[in-house]
Design a protein around this motif. Structure first.
Motif, PDB file in Angstrom:
ATOM      1  N   HIS A 275     112.779  18.691 109.193  1.00 20.18           N
ATOM      2  CA  HIS A 275     113.723  19.110 110.239  1.00 20.18           C
ATOM      3  C   HIS A 275     114.980  18.242 110.209  1.00 20.18           C
ATOM      4  O   HIS A 275     116.099  18.739 110.085  1.00 20.18           O
ATOM      5  CB  HIS A 275     113.047  19.012 111.609  1.00 20.18           C
ATOM      6  CG  HIS A 275     113.868  19.539 112.754  1.00 20.18           C
ATOM      7  ND1 HIS A 275     114.919  18.830 113.314  1.00 20.18           N
ATOM      8  CD2 HIS A 275     113.782  20.700 113.451  1.00 20.18           C
ATOM      9  CE1 HIS A 275     115.442  19.548 114.301  1.00 20.18           C
ATOM     10  NE2 HIS A 275     114.777  20.680 114.405  1.00 20.18           N
TER      11      HIS A 275
ATOM     12  N   PRO B 126     118.740  23.802 111.074  1.00 23.79           N
ATOM     13  CA  PRO B 126     117.629  22.848 110.992  1.00 23.79           C
ATOM     14  C   PRO B 126     117.205  22.684 109.541  1.00 23.79           C
ATOM     15  O   PRO B 126     117.229  23.629 108.753  1.00 23.79           O
ATOM     16  CB  PRO B 126     116.536  23.495 111.841  1.00 23.79           C
ATOM     17  CG  PRO B 126     116.915  24.947 111.953  1.00 23.79           C
ATOM     18  CD  PRO B 126     118.395  24.992 111.869  1.00 23.79           C
TER      19      PRO B 126
ATOM     20  N   ARG C 297     109.702  20.396 110.866  1.00 26.35           N
ATOM     21  CA  ARG C 297     110.058  21.628 111.575  1.00 26.35           C
ATOM     22  C   ARG C 297     108.829  22.380 112.069  1.00 26.35           C
ATOM     23  O   ARG C 297     107.885  22.605 111.322  1.00 26.35           O
ATOM     24  CB  ARG C 297     110.851  22.559 110.653  1.00 26.35           C
ATOM     25  CG  ARG C 297     112.184  22.015 110.216  1.00 26.35           C
ATOM     26  CD  ARG C 297     112.857  22.938 109.219  1.00 26.35           C
ATOM     27  NE  ARG C 297     113.176  24.249 109.805  1.00 26.35           N
ATOM     28  CZ  ARG C 297     113.765  25.223 109.136  1.00 26.35           C
ATOM     29  NH1 ARG C 297     114.060  25.051 107.854  1.00 26.35           N
ATOM     30  NH2 ARG C 297     114.028  26.355 109.741  1.00 26.35           N
TER      31      ARG C 297
ATOM     32  N   ASP D 289     112.897  24.268 115.869  1.00 30.33           N
ATOM     33  CA  ASP D 289     114.143  24.704 115.228  1.00 30.33           C
ATOM     34  C   ASP D 289     115.260  24.929 116.247  1.00 30.33           C
ATOM     35  O   ASP D 289     116.441  24.760 115.926  1.00 30.33           O
ATOM     36  CB  ASP D 289     113.908  25.999 114.444  1.00 30.33           C
ATOM     37  CG  ASP D 289     113.296  25.741 113.072  1.00 30.33           C
ATOM     38  OD1 ASP D 289     113.122  24.558 112.705  1.00 30.33           O
ATOM     39  OD2 ASP D 289     112.996  26.723 112.373  1.00 30.33           O
TER      40      ASP D 289
END
Length: 318
Positions: free
Chosen positions: A9, A57, A231, A279
């Motif tokens: 992420h 992201p 993520r 995200d």
């Protein structure tokens, strides 16, 4: 439902020189400053987010502005951060650009089947450009100092040095549902690098972990990394990870609302700080996409303190 993390992420590192940091990542590397905000736990420090043109992201390299001594390198740390570019020409472009700027820059080398280029920023942050083959979407920034076809596309493999690989692997596989893909020989160690992947895999969804028993334990500082975030695609899975850590008895932060995303923090067994982050909702929540990073952005709960916070920060334009 088997929950799956989908990739890296963001990665958050530490800088004691925010002005030079801004010049390096936006001026030399051509990344976009997509959010200029503060560390929500220490509002005397900037938190700078560099990413691609649309702040997607998986593209965020971020820095806490901490006035601390340089990192002492060693084990039980995130030792190297990769940034993805598309193709041999992009690697060559940055090799020439970085060498002209005068910083430590290695040779273009094939590592784990991919072309790579190692280099360091102005504070010794260890970075690697990785050719991702141009696979997947890209969001170049039209105001970048780097041509669109050569721009950094996002984060690549993150490298961890640990004292006890078996304990880290147990958490990566048994808790976080990553899979062990392969290993490859390290250039500067007798031990092999172990590759763990998330989701659909690929260079934006890998951890490269090596056991380094003989190194002293690292001490965080300027030029080092604070934590890495992974993520999770939605709130449902985010809450699921919270339950999973609680049920397994893994100490964690509990759910933290960072306004731009939701976070959940815990440490793997060797002490490296991990974060699971959603995200969304994203960086355009409080600024128009075409104005990201131009002004100091504060989440709503800090907005009433804006005057005092701004008074405590030094200007960092370059």
């Amino acid at each position: 439902m088997t929950m799956q993390l989908t990739g890296i992420h963001h990665l958050t590192a530490i800088s004691a020189k925010p002005r030079e940091n801004l010049a390096f990542y936006t001026g030399l590397l051509g990344m976009r400053l997509v959010k200029k905000t503060v560390n929500q736990d220490d509002v005397s420090a900037y938190h700078l987010f560099y990413a691609d043109g649309k702040a997607n992201p998986g593209t965020d390299l971020t820095f806490f502005d901490f006035a601390v001594p340089p990192e002492r390198r060693g084990s039980n740390s995130i030792s190297r951060t990769s940034l993805r570019v598309a193709g041999e020409n992009a690697i060559g472009y940055f090799r020439d650009r970085l060498r002209k700027a005068g910083g430590p820059t290695g040779e273009v080398t094939e590592v784990d089947g991919r072309l790579t280029l190692t280099f360091e920023d102005v504070e010794g942050q260890r970075l690697t450009l990785v050719d991702d083959g141009g696979v997947g979407p890209a969001s170049p920034w039209e105001k970048s100092t780097v041509p669109a076809e050569h721009q950094i596309r996002g984060l690549g493999p993150i490298h961890l040095d640990v004292r006890d690989l078996s304990r880290t692997a147990m958490v990566l596989q048994g808790v976080m549902n990553m899979r062990h893909l392969r290993d490859y020989a390290a250039a500067d160690s007798k031990a092999d690098v172990q590759v763990f992947a998330m989701g659909e895999g690929g260079p934006g969804a890998e951890l490269h972990v090596i056991e380094q028993k003989e190194l002293p334990v690292a001490r965080q500082g300027a030029g080092g990394v604070h934590h890495v975030a992974f993520r999770t695609p939605d709130e449902t899975q985010y809450h699921g990870w919270t339950r999973r850590l609680r049920e397994l008895g893994i100490p964690n932060s509990g759910e933290v609302d960072r306004f731009y995303f939701r976070s959940l923090y815990f440490r793997e067994p060797n002490g490296i700080l991990f974060e699971i982050a959603t995200d969304g909702p994203g960086f355009a929540t409080d600024e128009p996409m075409d104005k990201l990073g131009e002004k100091l952005a504060l989440p709503p709960f800090l907005e009433p303190r804006r005057a005092a916070i701004e008074a405590g920060l030094k200007p960092i334009t370059w």
